[in-house]
Design a protein around this motif. Structure first.
Motif, mmCIF file in Angstrom:
data_model
loop_
_atom_site.group_PDB
_atom_site.id
_atom_site.type_symbol
_atom_site.label_atom_id
_atom_site.label_comp_id
_atom_site.label_asym_id
_atom_site.label_seq_id
_atom_site.Cartn_x
_atom_site.Cartn_y
_atom_site.Cartn_z
ATOM 1 N N ALA A 169 0.854 -1.191 0.000
ATOM 2 C CA ALA A 169 0.000 0.000 0.000
ATOM 3 C C ALA A 169 0.889 1.241 0.000
ATOM 4 O O ALA A 169 1.892 1.291 0.719
ATOM 5 C CB ALA A 169 -0.918 0.009 1.220
ATOM 6 N N VAL A 170 0.507 2.233 -0.796
ATOM 7 C CA VAL A 170 1.275 3.472 -0.921
ATOM 8 C C VAL A 170 0.451 4.633 -0.361
ATOM 9 O O VAL A 170 -0.682 4.858 -0.798
ATOM 10 C CB VAL A 170 1.638 3.757 -2.395
ATOM 11 C CG1 VAL A 170 2.556 4.977 -2.483
ATOM 12 C CG2 VAL A 170 2.285 2.541 -3.044
ATOM 13 N N GLY A 171 1.011 5.360 0.596
ATOM 14 C CA GLY A 171 0.304 6.477 1.203
ATOM 15 C C GLY A 171 0.327 7.730 0.341
ATOM 16 O O GLY A 171 1.060 7.812 -0.646
ATOM 17 N N ASN A 172 -0.475 8.697 0.711
ATOM 18 C CA ASN A 172 -0.507 9.974 -0.002
ATOM 19 C C ASN A 172 0.767 10.773 0.259
ATOM 20 O O ASN A 172 1.412 10.599 1.300
ATOM 21 C CB ASN A 172 -1.720 10.799 0.440
ATOM 22 C CG ASN A 172 -3.020 10.246 -0.105
ATOM 23 O OD1 ASN A 172 -3.070 9.728 -1.219
ATOM 24 N ND2 ASN A 172 -4.087 10.346 0.677
ATOM 25 N N PRO A 173 1.131 11.673 -0.648
ATOM 26 C CA PRO A 173 2.348 12.487 -0.472
ATOM 27 C C PRO A 173 2.273 13.381 0.758
ATOM 28 O O PRO A 173 1.208 13.904 1.108
ATOM 29 C CB PRO A 173 2.402 13.325 -1.758
ATOM 30 C CG PRO A 173 1.605 12.557 -2.756
ATOM 31 C CD PRO A 173 0.498 11.913 -1.968
ATOM 32 N N ALA A 174 3.417 13.564 1.419
ATOM 33 C CA ALA A 174 3.523 14.444 2.589
ATOM 34 C C ALA A 174 4.997 14.747 2.818
ATOM 35 O O ALA A 174 5.870 14.012 2.354
ATOM 36 C CB ALA A 174 2.927 13.777 3.829
ATOM 37 N N PHE A 175 5.270 15.822 3.534
ATOM 38 C CA PHE A 175 6.658 16.097 3.913
ATOM 39 C C PHE A 175 7.052 15.134 5.026
ATOM 40 O O PHE A 175 6.198 14.601 5.734
ATOM 41 C CB PHE A 175 6.832 17.541 4.363
ATOM 42 C CG PHE A 175 6.622 18.538 3.250
ATOM 43 C CD1 PHE A 175 7.476 18.564 2.152
ATOM 44 C CD2 PHE A 175 5.566 19.429 3.293
ATOM 45 C CE1 PHE A 175 7.281 19.464 1.121
ATOM 46 C CE2 PHE A 175 5.366 20.343 2.265
ATOM 47 C CZ PHE A 175 6.225 20.353 1.171
ATOM 48 N N ILE A 176 8.341 14.911 5.199
ATOM 49 C CA ILE A 176 8.814 13.891 6.130
ATOM 50 C C ILE A 176 8.320 14.142 7.551
ATOM 51 O O ILE A 176 8.012 13.198 8.282
ATOM 52 C CB ILE A 176 10.363 13.798 6.116
ATOM 53 C CG1 ILE A 176 10.845 12.590 6.930
ATOM 54 C CG2 ILE A 176 10.995 15.085 6.602
ATOM 55 C CD1 ILE A 176 10.441 11.258 6.364
ATOM 56 N N HIS A 177 8.178 15.413 7.964
ATOM 57 C CA HIS A 177 7.715 15.701 9.330
ATOM 58 C C HIS A 177 6.213 15.449 9.479
ATOM 59 O O HIS A 177 5.690 15.479 10.599
ATOM 60 C CB HIS A 177 8.041 17.143 9.707
ATOM 61 C CG HIS A 177 9.515 17.402 9.842
ATOM 62 N ND1 HIS A 177 10.243 17.009 10.944
ATOM 63 C CD2 HIS A 177 10.399 17.981 8.994
ATOM 64 C CE1 HIS A 177 11.509 17.346 10.778
ATOM 65 N NE2 HIS A 177 11.631 17.938 9.611
ATOM 66 N N GLU A 178 5.527 15.202 8.366
ATOM 67 C CA GLU A 178 4.095 14.896 8.402
ATOM 68 C C GLU A 178 3.836 13.509 7.817
ATOM 69 O O GLU A 178 2.740 13.225 7.339
ATOM 70 C CB GLU A 178 3.317 15.953 7.614
ATOM 71 C CG GLU A 178 3.478 17.355 8.182
ATOM 72 C CD GLU A 178 2.956 18.429 7.241
ATOM 73 O OE1 GLU A 178 2.720 18.108 6.055
ATOM 74 O OE2 GLU A 178 2.783 19.568 7.693
ATOM 75 N N ILE A 179 4.839 12.650 7.889
ATOM 76 C CA ILE A 179 4.736 11.331 7.263
ATOM 77 C C ILE A 179 3.660 10.484 7.932
ATOM 78 O O ILE A 179 3.182 9.491 7.366
ATOM 79 C CB ILE A 179 6.106 10.603 7.297
ATOM 80 C CG1 ILE A 179 6.159 9.479 6.256
ATOM 81 C CG2 ILE A 179 6.420 10.090 8.687
ATOM 82 C CD1 ILE A 179 6.123 9.959 4.829
ATOM 83 N N TYR A 180 3.247 10.867 9.152
ATOM 84 C CA TYR A 180 2.171 10.133 9.816
ATOM 85 C C TYR A 180 0.874 10.198 9.007
ATOM 86 O O TYR A 180 0.076 9.265 9.030
ATOM 87 C CB TYR A 180 1.935 10.678 11.234
ATOM 88 C CG TYR A 180 1.850 12.179 11.335
ATOM 89 C CD1 TYR A 180 0.682 12.869 11.045
ATOM 90 C CD2 TYR A 180 2.964 12.911 11.732
ATOM 91 C CE1 TYR A 180 0.619 14.242 11.135
ATOM 92 C CE2 TYR A 180 2.917 14.300 11.827
ATOM 93 C CZ TYR A 180 1.741 14.962 11.518
ATOM 94 O OH TYR A 180 1.688 16.332 11.606
ATOM 95 N N ASP A 181 0.656 11.309 8.273
ATOM 96 C CA ASP A 181 -0.533 11.405 7.415
ATOM 97 C C ASP A 181 -0.462 10.384 6.284
ATOM 98 O O ASP A 181 -1.453 9.729 5.950
ATOM 99 C CB ASP A 181 -0.656 12.814 6.827
ATOM 100 C CG ASP A 181 -1.199 13.818 7.832
ATOM 101 O OD1 ASP A 181 -1.865 13.386 8.782
ATOM 102 O OD2 ASP A 181 -0.948 15.020 7.662
ATOM 103 N N SER A 182 0.715 10.267 5.693
ATOM 104 C CA SER A 182 0.908 9.300 4.611
ATOM 105 C C SER A 182 0.764 7.875 5.140
ATOM 106 O O SER A 182 0.182 7.005 4.484
ATOM 107 C CB SER A 182 2.286 9.488 3.974
ATOM 108 O OG SER A 182 2.435 8.657 2.838
ATOM 109 N N ALA A 183 1.285 7.643 6.345
ATOM 110 C CA ALA A 183 1.188 6.314 6.964
ATOM 111 C C ALA A 183 -0.262 5.934 7.221
ATOM 112 O O ALA A 183 -0.678 4.792 7.005
ATOM 113 C CB ALA A 183 1.987 6.275 8.267
ATOM 114 N N PHE A 184 -1.044 6.913 7.699
ATOM 115 C CA PHE A 184 -2.461 6.655 7.977
ATOM 116 C C PHE A 184 -3.208 6.319 6.693
ATOM 117 O O PHE A 184 -3.989 5.360 6.646
ATOM 118 C CB PHE A 184 -3.088 7.886 8.641
ATOM 119 C CG PHE A 184 -4.573 7.765 8.859
ATOM 120 C CD1 PHE A 184 -5.085 6.935 9.841
ATOM 121 C CD2 PHE A 184 -5.465 8.463 8.052
ATOM 122 C CE1 PHE A 184 -6.456 6.821 10.039
ATOM 123 C CE2 PHE A 184 -6.835 8.353 8.240
ATOM 124 C CZ PHE A 184 -7.330 7.530 9.234
#
Length: 358
Positions: free
Chosen positions: A235-250
């Motif tokens: 599964a591939v998460g949505n784009p985000a900056f590294i400090h907001e990678i939790y959004d991509s992980a979710f």
């Protein structure tokens, strides 16, 4: 590496000292803000003498006849590390009685900071990657300089968009995770130029990939998923900056849970309804399911899944289930009787479809 004190560590220290002296203890940053305290109501408030102690670098005692903003009678002692003031400890009470506890708190703090420094220094490279990636995903305190230092060393640009990859091993493969599969995943990360990755026991790999690299090598990742479809899902998460990678992980986690049967690869960018449903709290979901699916059997749910995947076409559903048209109609009518939602009527079908997605 610059020493640091996380909120969790500061709270651990003040709680420990309070147990010894029975007085309220505050941890104050150099701007005068209390960021840990045995009195929760004081966290986040301003401590005037704490700021003065940090600015002057000297111990300040407050007597009963003194009046300062956010300050009570007690001792306020600066904490030094590597010749630099990093915080102030304040202990409420008669200064003559509590000064020794302030000194003890200072020693405890310096020892714990040193222990953390040694722990960080002695971590292996894989342990550092695991600590940082999981910390970013879980919103844990990571000292900014320590994070920046490692991201720079791994050539991860904080200003570039990236995405979180989740590689989930099939449950029946977990007990016998082969070295060949592990090696194949490691080679995959090299091919995708993933510098930050880890394995989460017992069944998941996590990796960060630059969005630009992903766009170039999407097909390569899809081919890998197809090749190892019997062993794992990707599964591939949505784009985000590294400090907001939790959004991509979710978003990657939601994509993984929403992956259609028979598929081995999914991108969060392809989701819409699933992301909306994921934001609904558990209490609301439970109430909605109670009104829709709770009275249905597993066979009913299986039929509904097939029925909706066939765009509510009786003909296609019959072909997929090898059932006669009359049988399918009868079973859909029985579902209607059980739950009060008619799968053959649009509004009720939407309710049932949403419930299944939950």
């Amino acid at each position: 590496m610059t020493p640091y004190i996380t909120r969790a560590l500061a709270q651990q220290i003040v709680d420990t000292v309070r147990d010894l002296c029975g007085q309220n203890v505050n941890f104050i940053d150099c701007s005068g803000t209390i960021f840990a305290s045995t009195d929760e109501s004081r966290i986040g408030t301003f401590h005037e003498i704490g700021r003065e102690a940090a600015a002057s670098g000297s111990v300040i005692e407050v007597r009963e006849n003194d009046h300062f903003t956010g300050t009570q009678q007690g001792v306020n002692l600066p904490i030094y590390h590597n010749h630099k003031i990093i915080a102030v400890i304040g202990i409420t009470g008669n200064p003559d009685d509590v000064q020794k506890y302030a000194r003890l708190a200072e020693r405890i703090t310096r020892l714990l900071i040193r222990e953390k420094e040694l722990d960080a220094f002695n971590r292996t490279e894989s342990e550092k990657k695991s600590y940082i990636l999981r910390g970013l995903i879980d919103h844990e305190d990571i000292h900014p300089e320590y994070l920046r230092e490692n991201l720079s060393r791994w050539n991860i640009d904080e200003k570039k968009s990236c995405q979180l990859l989740r590689l989930k091993i099939h449950s029946d493969n977990r007990p016998v995770l082969s070295a060949s599969l592990d090696n194949a995943v490691s080679q995959l990360f090299k091919q995708l130029d993933c510098q930050l990755f880890t394995f989460v026991y017992p069944d998941e790999y996590l990796a960060v990939i630059e969005e630009a690299v992903f766009q170039r090598k999407r097909q390569f990742l899809m081919d890998f998923a197809q090749k190892y479809k019997d062993a794992l899902w990707i599964a591939v998460g949505n784009p985000a900056f590294i400090h907001e990678i939790y959004d991509s992980a979710f978003s990657a986690e939601i994509a993984l849970k929403s992956m259609p049967a028979g598929c081995s690869y999914v991108e969060a960018a392809s989701l819409d309804l699933e992301l909306i449903l994921a934001s609904i709290n558990s209490r609301s979901k439970k109430a909605f399911l109670a009104k829709t699916l709770d009275k249905l059997s597993s066979e009913d749910l299986k039929l509904l899944h097939i029925y909706f995947s066939c765009d509510m076409s009786l003909k296609k559903t019959c072909e997929e289930t090898f059932l006669h048209k009359n049988t399918v109609q009868y079973r859909l009518n029985q579902i209607y009787k059980k739950c009060g939602c008619n799968p053959r009527e649009f509004r009720d079908a939407v309710r049932l479809y949403l419930a299944l997605k939950m």
